[in-house]
Scaffold this motif. Structure first.
Motif, PDB file in Angstrom:
ATOM      1  N   LYS A  29      -3.953  -9.997   1.950  1.00  0.00           N
ATOM      2  CA  LYS A  29      -3.737  -8.822   1.097  1.00  0.00           C
ATOM      3  C   LYS A  29      -2.256  -8.604   0.779  1.00  0.00           C
ATOM      4  O   LYS A  29      -1.865  -8.338  -0.359  1.00  0.00           O
ATOM      5  CB  LYS A  29      -4.344  -7.607   1.806  1.00  0.00           C
ATOM      6  CG  LYS A  29      -4.164  -6.254   1.135  1.00  0.00           C
ATOM      7  CD  LYS A  29      -3.030  -5.455   1.728  1.00  0.00           C
ATOM      8  CE  LYS A  29      -3.170  -5.126   3.172  1.00  0.00           C
ATOM      9  NZ  LYS A  29      -4.175  -4.107   3.495  1.00  0.00           N
ATOM     10  N   SER A  30      -1.435  -8.738   1.807  1.00  0.00           N
ATOM     11  CA  SER A  30       0.005  -8.528   1.623  1.00  0.00           C
ATOM     12  C   SER A  30       0.597  -9.566   0.681  1.00  0.00           C
ATOM     13  O   SER A  30       1.400  -9.229  -0.204  1.00  0.00           O
ATOM     14  CB  SER A  30       0.725  -8.581   2.977  1.00  0.00           C
ATOM     15  OG  SER A  30       0.285  -7.549   3.825  1.00  0.00           O
ATOM     16  N   ILE A  84      -3.184   2.741   7.826  1.00  0.00           N
ATOM     17  CA  ILE A  84      -1.825   3.296   7.659  1.00  0.00           C
ATOM     18  C   ILE A  84      -0.931   2.280   6.960  1.00  0.00           C
ATOM     19  O   ILE A  84      -0.176   2.631   6.029  1.00  0.00           O
ATOM     20  CB  ILE A  84      -1.242   3.689   9.032  1.00  0.00           C
ATOM     21  CG1 ILE A  84      -1.970   4.907   9.588  1.00  0.00           C
ATOM     22  CG2 ILE A  84       0.260   3.975   8.908  1.00  0.00           C
ATOM     23  CD1 ILE A  84      -1.604   5.251  11.021  1.00  0.00           C
ATOM     24  N   MET A  85      -1.001   1.021   7.368  1.00  0.00           N
ATOM     25  CA  MET A  85      -0.184  -0.016   6.733  1.00  0.00           C
ATOM     26  C   MET A  85      -0.589  -0.220   5.274  1.00  0.00           C
ATOM     27  O   MET A  85       0.258  -0.452   4.411  1.00  0.00           O
ATOM     28  CB  MET A  85      -0.285  -1.325   7.509  1.00  0.00           C
ATOM     29  CG  MET A  85       0.387  -1.292   8.872  1.00  0.00           C
ATOM     30  SD  MET A  85       0.602  -2.937   9.636  1.00  0.00           S
ATOM     31  CE  MET A  85      -1.086  -3.393   9.965  1.00  0.00           C
ATOM     32  N   ALA A  86      -1.890  -0.104   4.982  1.00  0.00           N
ATOM     33  CA  ALA A  86      -2.355  -0.230   3.598  1.00  0.00           C
ATOM     34  C   ALA A  86      -1.839   0.926   2.740  1.00  0.00           C
ATOM     35  O   ALA A  86      -1.425   0.735   1.592  1.00  0.00           O
ATOM     36  CB  ALA A  86      -3.881  -0.268   3.565  1.00  0.00           C
ATOM     37  N   ILE A  93       4.042   0.235  -3.713  1.00  0.00           N
ATOM     38  CA  ILE A  93       3.675  -0.363  -5.003  1.00  0.00           C
ATOM     39  C   ILE A  93       3.929   0.631  -6.128  1.00  0.00           C
ATOM     40  O   ILE A  93       4.519   0.293  -7.161  1.00  0.00           O
ATOM     41  CB  ILE A  93       2.201  -0.824  -4.995  1.00  0.00           C
ATOM     42  CG1 ILE A  93       2.032  -2.071  -4.129  1.00  0.00           C
ATOM     43  CG2 ILE A  93       1.707  -1.098  -6.414  1.00  0.00           C
ATOM     44  CD1 ILE A  93       0.590  -2.457  -3.890  1.00  0.00           C
ATOM     45  N   LEU A  94       3.498   1.869  -5.938  1.00  0.00           N
ATOM     46  CA  LEU A  94       3.685   2.895  -6.974  1.00  0.00           C
ATOM     47  C   LEU A  94       5.162   3.187  -7.198  1.00  0.00           C
ATOM     48  O   LEU A  94       5.626   3.285  -8.339  1.00  0.00           O
ATOM     49  CB  LEU A  94       2.955   4.181  -6.579  1.00  0.00           C
ATOM     50  CG  LEU A  94       1.437   4.108  -6.403  1.00  0.00           C
ATOM     51  CD1 LEU A  94       0.850   5.503  -6.264  1.00  0.00           C
ATOM     52  CD2 LEU A  94       0.782   3.388  -7.576  1.00  0.00           C
ATOM     53  N   LEU A 132      -6.789  -2.470  -4.384  1.00  0.00           N
ATOM     54  CA  LEU A 132      -7.227  -3.648  -3.637  1.00  0.00           C
ATOM     55  C   LEU A 132      -6.523  -3.777  -2.295  1.00  0.00           C
ATOM     56  O   LEU A 132      -6.997  -4.496  -1.408  1.00  0.00           O
ATOM     57  CB  LEU A 132      -6.992  -4.910  -4.473  1.00  0.00           C
ATOM     58  CG  LEU A 132      -7.913  -5.093  -5.691  1.00  0.00           C
ATOM     59  CD1 LEU A 132      -7.485  -6.315  -6.496  1.00  0.00           C
ATOM     60  CD2 LEU A 132      -9.364  -5.216  -5.265  1.00  0.00           C
ATOM     61  N   VAL A 133      -5.401  -3.079  -2.126  1.00  0.00           N
ATOM     62  CA  VAL A 133      -4.694  -3.153  -0.838  1.00  0.00           C
ATOM     63  C   VAL A 133      -5.496  -2.485   0.275  1.00  0.00           C
ATOM     64  O   VAL A 133      -5.183  -2.669   1.453  1.00  0.00           O
ATOM     65  CB  VAL A 133      -3.283  -2.530  -0.925  1.00  0.00           C
ATOM     66  CG1 VAL A 133      -2.442  -3.245  -1.967  1.00  0.00           C
ATOM     67  CG2 VAL A 133      -3.341  -1.040  -1.212  1.00  0.00           C
TER      68      VAL A 133
END
Length: 689
Positions: A29-30, A84-86, A93-94, A132-133
């Motif tokens: 994902k990352s 939390i990391m997501a 990202i934003l 998607l994260v």
């Protein structure tokens, strides 16, 4: 095939197996987010390898904490950490999409000062694929909920959990070692957060930022007057002698600073839809009594507008993370333009059609010595929703309503007017649109031309009022763009606007140019090609006003000074100059040709420029982080006493009323105490109603 699948499922039904799955999904994902959501400038096999590898050390470390817990708690804690990391990745990202940078603790600490009106901006920034994260978290929850994977309630031995933690440390050590081979001094010499994330990952960057923030707080507590020695030595070595020809030509004149929100230099003389987009600003730019600069760059960091104000009025850079106005504006000692001019007989006032706490202005302006701060509560029209847009009052209404206070200021005055309509997301109601949007196909970029046109019309109306009242003949009018409006994340649109098939880093470096012009009747004007930036504004204006500032702590130089150093520092350590440009990981000559194989002479010249830029930024940071100006007082300058300033509307208007009595030098007093607002003409449709 059945036997291997059974073994895999059997493995996943153990706590270690579930942990390994969570780590793998997080890493995938990352990597997806790094490649598709950020512009990290990854090139070559090593950097791509590190980009894929760097999520794993912290994933193993943080998710591995769950292995110390018993039973079901271990699984739920693992999911919580993953979520939390997501969320942190999603937030970055934003933020990155609009500001080309990552969140910092200082920025979050000051978020209450900039959170006003953000809902509309966030709605415009979010893309469906951003969510998607969270997919890996959802997958893990579903696998447990539908018992595809069973919870392993058996005890996980402490020594095995400790081995996992030790593995995480070893993985990070390997990551850092490989990163250092590709980028030496990664954690000690960089000013660019992109490098940290590219090489070490977002989680490592967050830890790095936390450590750095703590160190900075300790720096201020431990700073002393001796820390100024290296700063003064740098300034003395690099200070240029001001231009004698222009010294004092504006002595005693009023000073208007008109803040052109998000306006970029490429819009000067830009034609679109068969029209000149900004005829009023273009006219000023080319006037014979206007000094215009066509190689003037924004130098802001995360603070954007706040950084621009810091440089403009203090000749100090913003910080590499967060906003100095938010973090240090209340407590630090400054020797800013309002205080300097105030001690030479000027009245100072700032005008902003939004809440006073935005960017901590209500506190910072007291530290800078502003006599008045006319914020939202001073404007009756600000209460009407149709008169506001995004980050405050619409420019035409704001400038007209500001004029009623400008006419009451004792002269000479220093007045800064901050426009906001040409601000992301560049939306404007249909009744105020007078030009078609761009056709780049980028929904963020295309309406930019419409708000820029509106800004130009508002400035034109204000300039007409100055001419009708005669204030233009008594004033020096400074117009500047504070920072870019279109970020580098919109490269295809930028290329189309610039008439190019594709933009290079050289093009993007020059896309950081913003307008800067100084207009005054009788001024020997023209278009000046010197390279400079916002850090140079204050010494330039002080020389024009005939105010000596040779012993002040300022990191800029008079833009008109002959022989000045024309290396312009960007906040992340990149730079531009008449000879060489560094942007990202690329170097270019004055023709924009990329320098892939440098001569010894070129390398030496570039190294000298980099050393100058790094030292300049570090010295400025030292001044702000250590609050070093508390230990230094220039000759003839009196320390600002913040308690002497009160921006409460009733108190300020009472004070202003006292000063507009019979012997006042204000425009209104000189007009037999009659308002000049009948001379102000605007076509704002809201006011016609």
């Amino acid at each position: 095939m059945g036997q291997p699948l059974k073994k895999v499922r059997s493995g996943l039904n153990t706590r270690l197996g579930f942990f390994i799955l969570a780590v793998l999904l997080f890493g995938i994902k990352s990597y997806f987010a790094y490649k598709t959501k950020f512009s990290l400038g990854v090139s070559g096999g090593m950097q791509n390898l590190l980009l894929a590898f760097n999520p794993f050390p912290f994933a193993v470390l943080l998710l591995g904490l769950a292995l110390y817990m018993r039973g079901r708690k271990s699984y739920w804690f693992m999911l919580l950490i993953d979520a939390i990391m997501a969320t942190w990745l999603f937030a970055n990202i934003l933020y990155y999409r609009e500001f080309s940078d990552f969140l910092t603790f200082n920025l979050m600490k000051g978020s209450s000062s900039v959170s006003n009106n953000l809902n509309q901006s966030i709605a415009g920034i979010v893309h469906p694929t951003d969510f998607l994260v969270f997919l890996d978290v959802v997958i893990l929850i579903l696998l447990l909920a539908f018992k595809v994977i069973k919870v392993d309630t058996r005890a996980f031995k402490f020594r095995y959990a400790a081995l996992v933690s030790g593995l995480a440390v070893l993985l990070f050590g390997a990551n850092l070692s490989l990163a250092e081979t590709d980028r030496s001094g990664l954690l000690t010499r960089t000013f660019d957060n992109n490098y940290i994330v590219k090489y070490l990952g977002l989680e490592a960057y967050t830890v790095y930022d936390g450590v750095k923030t703590t160190q900075n707080n300790a720096t201020k507590a431990n700073a002393n007057s001796s820390d100024l020695t290296s700063v003064k030595n740098f300034i003395a070595k690099n200070q240029a002698t001001p231009n004698v020809e222009y010294s004092g030509v504006a002595k005693g004149k009023n000073v208007f600073i008109i803040h052109l929100e998000s306006l970029q230099q490429f819009m000067i003389d830009y034609k679109w839809d068969g029209q000149e987009v900004m005829p009023n600003i273009d006219k000023l730019y080319h006037a014979q009594d206007t000094l215009s600069f066509d190689n003037f760059y924004n130098q802001v960091g995360q603070g954007k507008t706040a950084d621009a104000e810091m440089m403009l009025e203090n000749s100090l850079f913003g910080l590499p993370e967060g906003s100095a106005m938010v973090m240090d504006g209340t407590t630090n000692t400054f020797q800013a333009a309002p205080a300097i001019l105030g001690q030479h007989g000027y009245t100072s006032a700032a005008f902003h059609g939004d809440v006073p706490s935005f960017w901590n202005r209500d506190n910072t302006y007291k530290s800078w010595g502003y006599d008045y701060f006319f914020s939202k509560s001073y404007y009756p029209n600000s209460k009407k929703s149709s008169y506001n847009l995004g980050y405050g009052m619409k420019d035409k209404i704001f400038l007209k309503d500001s004029a009623q206070y400008v006419q009451r200021l004792p002269q000479p005055f220093y007045a800064k007017l901050i426009t906001v309509t040409n601000h992301y997301p560049y939306t404007i109601d249909s009744q105020n649109k007078s030009i078609e949007p761009f056709d780049t196909g980028d929904s963020t970029v295309d309406p930019y031309v419409q708000t820029a046109r509106y800004l130009d019309q508002a400035v034109g109306e204000f300039m007409n009022w100055l001419e009708k009242t005669g204030l233009d003949k008594k004033s020096m009018i400074v117009l500047y763009g504070d920072h870019y409006g279109i970020s580098n994340n919109h490269k295809p649109a930028i290329a189309k606007l610039l008439g190019k098939k594709k933009v290079t880093n050289y093009d993007l470096a020059n896309f950081q140019k913003v307008p800067f012009m100084i207009h005054m009747p009788g001024l020997k004007g023209g278009i000046n090609h010197t390279y400079g930036g916002e850090i140079d504004v204050l010494p330039t204006l002080l020389n024009l006003l005939g105010i000596k500032d040779q012993d002040t702590i300022q990191f800029g130089n008079d833009l008109l000074a002959p022989g000045r150093n024309q290396t312009v520092a960007f906040r992340n350590g990149d730079f531009v100059s008449p000879t060489y440009t560094k942007y990202g990981a690329d170097y270019f000559d004055h023709n924009g040709k990329e320098l892939k194989h440098m001569t010894n002479e070129q390398r030496q010249a570039i190294d000298d420029m980099q050393n100058y830029v790094t030292t300049q930024l570090s010295a400025s940071d030292k001044v702000i982080n250590g609050d070093l100006l508390r230990f230094y007082q220039p000759e003839g300058f009196k320390k600002v006493i913040k308690g002497n300033y009160n921006y409460k509307k009733s108190t300020a208007l009472k004070q202003l009323k006292k000063k507009t009595k019979k012997n006042s030098t204000s425009l209104m007093s000189q007009n037999d105490h009659k308002s000049t607002m009948s001379d102000y003409e605007t076509d704002a449709p809201e006011l016609k109603k």
